[in-house]
Each structure stands twice: as C-alpha cells, then as structure tokens.
Design a protein around this motif. Structure first.
Motif, PDB file in Angstrom:
ATOM      1  N   ALA A  16       0.854  -1.187   0.000  1.00 42.81           N
ATOM      2  CA  ALA A  16       0.000   0.000   0.000  1.00 42.81           C
ATOM      3  C   ALA A  16       0.889   1.236   0.000  1.00 42.81           C
ATOM      4  O   ALA A  16       2.037   1.192   0.477  1.00 42.81           O
ATOM      5  CB  ALA A  16      -0.927   0.024   1.215  1.00 42.81           C
ATOM      6  N   LEU A  17       0.368   2.326  -0.542  1.00 44.97           N
ATOM      7  CA  LEU A  17       1.096   3.582  -0.534  1.00 44.97           C
ATOM      8  C   LEU A  17       0.927   4.258   0.824  1.00 44.97           C
ATOM      9  O   LEU A  17      -0.181   4.267   1.387  1.00 44.97           O
ATOM     10  CB  LEU A  17       0.585   4.512  -1.632  1.00 44.97           C
ATOM     11  CG  LEU A  17       1.286   4.422  -2.996  1.00 44.97           C
ATOM     12  CD1 LEU A  17       1.041   3.066  -3.635  1.00 44.97           C
ATOM     13  CD2 LEU A  17       0.819   5.533  -3.914  1.00 44.97           C
ATOM     14  N   ASP A  18       2.029   4.836   1.334  1.00 40.42           N
ATOM     15  CA  ASP A  18       1.907   5.599   2.564  1.00 40.42           C
ATOM     16  C   ASP A  18       1.512   7.039   2.245  1.00 40.42           C
ATOM     17  O   ASP A  18       1.294   7.399   1.083  1.00 40.42           O
ATOM     18  CB  ASP A  18       3.194   5.521   3.393  1.00 40.42           C
ATOM     19  CG  ASP A  18       4.400   6.174   2.724  1.00 40.42           C
ATOM     20  OD1 ASP A  18       4.208   7.015   1.817  1.00 40.42           O
ATOM     21  OD2 ASP A  18       5.543   5.846   3.119  1.00 40.42           O
ATOM     22  N   ALA A  19       1.421   7.869   3.246  1.00 44.06           N
ATOM     23  CA  ALA A  19       0.912   9.230   3.066  1.00 44.06           C
ATOM     24  C   ALA A  19       1.786  10.072   2.148  1.00 44.06           C
ATOM     25  O   ALA A  19       1.312  11.026   1.523  1.00 44.06           O
ATOM     26  CB  ALA A  19       0.768   9.912   4.424  1.00 44.06           C
ATOM     27  N   SER A  20       3.066   9.712   2.034  1.00 42.14           N
ATOM     28  CA  SER A  20       3.966  10.461   1.162  1.00 42.14           C
ATOM     29  C   SER A  20       4.114   9.834  -0.212  1.00 42.14           C
ATOM     30  O   SER A  20       4.939  10.292  -1.011  1.00 42.14           O
ATOM     31  CB  SER A  20       5.341  10.598   1.831  1.00 42.14           C
ATOM     32  OG  SER A  20       5.934   9.332   2.017  1.00 42.14           O
ATOM     33  N   GLY A  21       3.330   8.792  -0.483  1.00 42.60           N
ATOM     34  CA  GLY A  21       3.365   8.151  -1.788  1.00 42.60           C
ATOM     35  C   GLY A  21       4.428   7.090  -1.947  1.00 42.60           C
ATOM     36  O   GLY A  21       4.668   6.609  -3.061  1.00 42.60           O
ATOM     37  N   GLN A  22       5.076   6.682  -0.853  1.00 40.35           N
ATOM     38  CA  GLN A  22       6.076   5.622  -0.930  1.00 40.35           C
ATOM     39  C   GLN A  22       5.402   4.246  -0.857  1.00 40.35           C
ATOM     40  O   GLN A  22       4.395   4.061  -0.175  1.00 40.35           O
ATOM     41  CB  GLN A  22       7.082   5.764   0.203  1.00 40.35           C
ATOM     42  CG  GLN A  22       7.891   7.046   0.141  1.00 40.35           C
ATOM     43  CD  GLN A  22       8.979   7.064   1.196  1.00 40.35           C
ATOM     44  OE1 GLN A  22      10.136   6.763   0.943  1.00 40.35           O
ATOM     45  NE2 GLN A  22       8.603   7.420   2.417  1.00 40.35           N
ATOM     46  N   LEU A  23       6.016   3.282  -1.535  1.00 42.78           N
ATOM     47  CA  LEU A  23       5.477   1.931  -1.587  1.00 42.78           C
ATOM     48  C   LEU A  23       5.908   1.158  -0.347  1.00 42.78           C
ATOM     49  O   LEU A  23       7.106   1.094  -0.023  1.00 42.78           O
ATOM     50  CB  LEU A  23       5.958   1.201  -2.842  1.00 42.78           C
ATOM     51  CG  LEU A  23       5.237   1.478  -4.167  1.00 42.78           C
ATOM     52  CD1 LEU A  23       5.351   2.945  -4.575  1.00 42.78           C
ATOM     53  CD2 LEU A  23       5.773   0.579  -5.278  1.00 42.78           C
ATOM     54  N   ARG A  24       4.934   0.580   0.345  1.00 37.99           N
ATOM     55  CA  ARG A  24       5.203  -0.190   1.552  1.00 37.99           C
ATOM     56  C   ARG A  24       4.751  -1.639   1.363  1.00 37.99           C
ATOM     57  O   ARG A  24       3.727  -1.915   0.741  1.00 37.99           O
ATOM     58  CB  ARG A  24       4.451   0.415   2.737  1.00 37.99           C
ATOM     59  CG  ARG A  24       4.846   1.859   3.049  1.00 37.99           C
ATOM     60  CD  ARG A  24       6.156   1.932   3.797  1.00 37.99           C
ATOM     61  NE  ARG A  24       6.547   3.299   4.133  1.00 37.99           N
ATOM     62  CZ  ARG A  24       7.479   3.610   5.025  1.00 37.99           C
ATOM     63  NH1 ARG A  24       8.111   2.651   5.699  1.00 37.99           N
ATOM     64  NH2 ARG A  24       7.785   4.870   5.255  1.00 37.99           N
ATOM     65  N   ASP A  25       5.511  -2.557   1.927  1.00 39.73           N
ATOM     66  CA  ASP A  25       5.240  -3.991   1.831  1.00 39.73           C
ATOM     67  C   ASP A  25       4.410  -4.425   3.035  1.00 39.73           C
ATOM     68  O   ASP A  25       4.906  -4.511   4.149  1.00 39.73           O
ATOM     69  CB  ASP A  25       6.564  -4.745   1.777  1.00 39.73           C
ATOM     70  CG  ASP A  25       6.384  -6.250   1.629  1.00 39.73           C
ATOM     71  OD1 ASP A  25       5.239  -6.735   1.686  1.00 39.73           O
ATOM     72  OD2 ASP A  25       7.402  -6.952   1.455  1.00 39.73           O
ATOM     73  N   LEU A  26       3.109  -4.715   2.793  1.00 37.46           N
ATOM     74  CA  LEU A  26       2.206  -5.126   3.869  1.00 37.46           C
ATOM     75  C   LEU A  26       1.975  -6.637   3.884  1.00 37.46           C
ATOM     76  O   LEU A  26       1.075  -7.129   4.564  1.00 37.46           O
ATOM     77  CB  LEU A  26       0.859  -4.414   3.740  1.00 37.46           C
ATOM     78  CG  LEU A  26       0.759  -3.014   4.376  1.00 37.46           C
ATOM     79  CD1 LEU A  26       1.668  -2.019   3.686  1.00 37.46           C
ATOM     80  CD2 LEU A  26      -0.676  -2.516   4.360  1.00 37.46           C
ATOM     81  N   SER A  27       2.789  -7.387   3.143  1.00 41.01           N
ATOM     82  CA  SER A  27       2.513  -8.812   2.963  1.00 41.01           C
ATOM     83  C   SER A  27       2.625  -9.616   4.252  1.00 41.01           C
ATOM     84  O   SER A  27       2.047 -10.704   4.360  1.00 41.01           O
ATOM     85  CB  SER A  27       3.441  -9.396   1.902  1.00 41.01           C
ATOM     86  OG  SER A  27       4.801  -9.233   2.252  1.00 41.01           O
ATOM     87  N   ALA A  28       3.332  -9.095   5.254  1.00 36.94           N
ATOM     88  CA  ALA A  28       3.430  -9.826   6.520  1.00 36.94           C
ATOM     89  C   ALA A  28       2.073  -9.983   7.184  1.00 36.94           C
ATOM     90  O   ALA A  28       1.804 -10.986   7.858  1.00 36.94           O
ATOM     91  CB  ALA A  28       4.400  -9.110   7.458  1.00 36.94           C
ATOM     92  N   ASP A  29       1.187  -8.997   6.990  1.00 39.51           N
ATOM     93  CA  ASP A  29      -0.135  -9.048   7.601  1.00 39.51           C
ATOM     94  C   ASP A  29      -1.268  -9.201   6.586  1.00 39.51           C
ATOM     95  O   ASP A  29      -2.406  -9.475   6.984  1.00 39.51           O
ATOM     96  CB  ASP A  29      -0.383  -7.780   8.427  1.00 39.51           C
ATOM     97  CG  ASP A  29       0.459  -7.749   9.697  1.00 39.51           C
ATOM     98  OD1 ASP A  29       0.740  -8.835  10.249  1.00 39.51           O
ATOM     99  OD2 ASP A  29       0.838  -6.643  10.124  1.00 39.51           O
ATOM    100  N   VAL A  30      -0.961  -9.005   5.307  1.00 46.31           N
ATOM    101  CA  VAL A  30      -1.978  -9.138   4.264  1.00 46.31           C
ATOM    102  C   VAL A  30      -1.420 -10.082   3.203  1.00 46.31           C
ATOM    103  O   VAL A  30      -0.764  -9.654   2.245  1.00 46.31           O
ATOM    104  CB  VAL A  30      -2.332  -7.772   3.632  1.00 46.31           C
ATOM    105  CG1 VAL A  30      -3.529  -7.921   2.687  1.00 46.31           C
ATOM    106  CG2 VAL A  30      -2.622  -6.733   4.700  1.00 46.31           C
ATOM    107  N   PRO A  31      -1.649 -11.388   3.355  1.00 52.70           N
ATOM    108  CA  PRO A  31      -1.056 -12.338   2.416  1.00 52.70           C
ATOM    109  C   PRO A  31      -1.618 -12.245   1.008  1.00 52.70           C
ATOM    110  O   PRO A  31      -0.938 -12.584   0.045  1.00 52.70           O
ATOM    111  CB  PRO A  31      -1.365 -13.702   3.046  1.00 52.70           C
ATOM    112  CG  PRO A  31      -2.523 -13.453   3.958  1.00 52.70           C
ATOM    113  CD  PRO A  31      -2.365 -12.056   4.449  1.00 52.70           C
ATOM    114  N   ASP A  32      -2.863 -11.787   0.868  1.00 51.81           N
ATOM    115  CA  ASP A  32      -3.456 -11.637  -0.465  1.00 51.81           C
ATOM    116  C   ASP A  32      -4.566 -10.603  -0.372  1.00 51.81           C
ATOM    117  O   ASP A  32      -5.191 -10.430   0.678  1.00 51.81           O
ATOM    118  CB  ASP A  32      -4.018 -12.973  -0.969  1.00 51.81           C
ATOM    119  CG  ASP A  32      -4.363 -12.951  -2.452  1.00 51.81           C
ATOM    120  OD1 ASP A  32      -3.981 -11.976  -3.142  1.00 51.81           O
ATOM    121  OD2 ASP A  32      -5.012 -13.899  -2.925  1.00 51.81           O
TER     122      ASP A  32
END
Length: 281
Positions: A16-32
């Motif tokens: 998901a994008l953070d507030a500044s538009g950077q790409l963040r990896d949420l796969s640890a808590d959102v597998p799909d």
C-alpha cells in the motif's frame, strides 16, 4: 487507501502507498488482496492498517494487477459523447455492454502483445470500477455502496476483429494482454466523486487522449445499476466505463499501434500505466 501488488507474475505480494506516496510492503499481515474473500467489510478492516509501520519496497519491482478474484471483466462502449462523435455513431439510448476475457488481464506496466494477424490495435484509457459487494438488481441510488474502489484500465482493442469480422465486439477486446489494470486499487472513500476525474493517454510521448469522467453519458452509479439487471456482479468483478476521444480509429487518417510503440496513461488520483507494444513475449 491505495493498494497494489508487486513482484514476479504469479508470486506477487501486497503493498500500500503511505501518506507520502512511498510503496510499503504489507505482505506480513496481508497475504493476499482477494476481494471475493474480503468483500467491502474486509477491505474496510484492512484500511485501519498504517502503511508507514511497514517496510519500504526496495528497487523498482514489477507491479501486478492490484487485487485478485476477478470473475468478470465487463465493459461499456461509446460512453463519452465526444468519443461517439469521433466514431461517427449516434449516442446510445442504453449502455452498450460487452465482456473482455479475464485471460486478457495483465499488470499496469506489462507489455501489450500484438496478435499475429493484427492490423488495427488501438488504445483506450478508461476508469475501472471494482465491485466490493454482490450486486443484483441494484437501484441506482444504492449502486455506489457496492463499489470497493477504482483503478486505471487500458481497454486495448483490435478494431478489425471488433468491427469487421462479424458478431459481437468481444473478439476484438479479449486478446492476451488487452486488459492492463492498475497500478493501484484506490478505495472508494479516497475518490469523493468518480464523475470528476481527469484522464489522459500518450503514444510515444504525444498526447492522444484527454478527457474527464464528467462527460460520461452514463455515470458510474447508472452503469453498476444497469449491468446488475442483466448479470450478478460479484466482489472483485471490474467494469471499465468507456473512453474519451482520441483513439487511433478516430484519427484522420486512422493510426494504430506498431511494435515498439509506448503507451503511457493515467487518471487523476488513480496512478499511471506504461506499456511497450511487442510482437512476442
């Protein structure tokens, strides 16, 4: 919230994008990000996550389709008055509905493959509407409550197949790679008015399409309601809603895609796509 999936095809992870538009990896808590499983309620629960708390995505990975679980890819034709005019066709009295094969779906920046016998492959920037709640005979006043979010779609089209080969439009719309989706799934709460979005498409750096969803003949709520009378829309289904003027077929003389051409396109707030046209993958 702006969701995306990244990584090699078939092995994408959720971000998901953070507030500044950077790409963040949420796969640890959102597998799909599987919308038939999540639905609107699940997507809303995930919106409570804070992307800033997750690691940055390093480098420039491939972006995939931003979510999974698409059972139907429904499209609306001639839904912009100025596009109908350039095609020399009367305004439709009801939405023109056709289907794109789900096998045409690709990531937003994946190559677009010219079919071996193609002579008239064309471009179409479109607003994609993603269903989040089962919609069956939905009233127009309730239609937007069934929408999970929005995304950019390139409704790539082979005009000879579509118009000159008999039958319905579908055969010119569902070729492999003819359905780039993304880069983001932007949740509906981040799109206050889907009828006020500027959109554009360039070919080889030259502006070809420029328009706004404000000039749709049938708006998003009308389309969702209308289509739900004829087929049940399920979470994950996507509707692309027509294109503004500037397609290759409408140019004088007409201009179509060739190997090596580069399409860049985007919609305000929904991100941008880039595709290179190829003759083999």
């Amino acid at each position: 919230m702006k969701w995306f999936r990244f990584g090699p095809e078939g092995h994408e992870r959720v971000g998901a994008l953070d507030a500044s538009g950077q790409l963040r990896d949420l796969s640890a808590d959102v597998p799909d990000l599987h919308l038939p499983t999540l639905g609107l309620d699940g997507l809303k629960r995930l919106s409570k996550l804070k992307p800033e708390a997750y690691p940055l995505v390093r480098g420039q990975p491939r972006l995939g389709v931003p979510y999974t679980g698409i059972s139907k890819f429904v499209a609306i034709g001639l839904n912009y008055a100025d596009h109908a005019a350039e095609a020399g066709l009367p305004l439709p009295k009801e939405p023109i509905v056709f289907l794109k094969a789900t096998t045409c779906i690709t990531g937003p920046n994946d190559p677009v493959l010219l079919p071996p016998s193609s002579v008239k492959t064309d471009w179409e920037v479109e607003l994609g509407v993603v269903i989040g709640r089962t919609a069956r005979h939905v009233a127009e006043s309730e239609a937007l409550s069934h929408v999970a979010g929005y995304c950019v779609v390139n409704d790539v089209s082979e005009r000879e197949y579509q118009i000159e080969r008999g039958g319905t439009w579908d055969k010119g719309k569902g070729c492999d790679t003819f359905g780039p989706i993304g880069p983001w799934l932007v949740t509906a709460d981040d799109v206050p008015d889907p009828q006020a979005l500027d959109m554009w498409l360039d070919v080889n750096g030259v502006r070809r399409q420029s328009g706004s969803t404000a000039t749709m003949i049938f708006g998003v709520a009308q389309i969702v309601s209308y289509v739900s009378r004829f087929m049940t829309l399920l979470p994950g289904d996507i509707l692309c809603t027509g294109t503004p003027p500037g397609v290759g077929m409408g140019m004088k003389p007409p201009q179509f895609l060739q190997e090596g051409d580069v399409m860049t396109l985007g919609i305000a707030g929904l991100g941008e796509q880039r595709q290179v046209v190829v003759t083999s993958l």
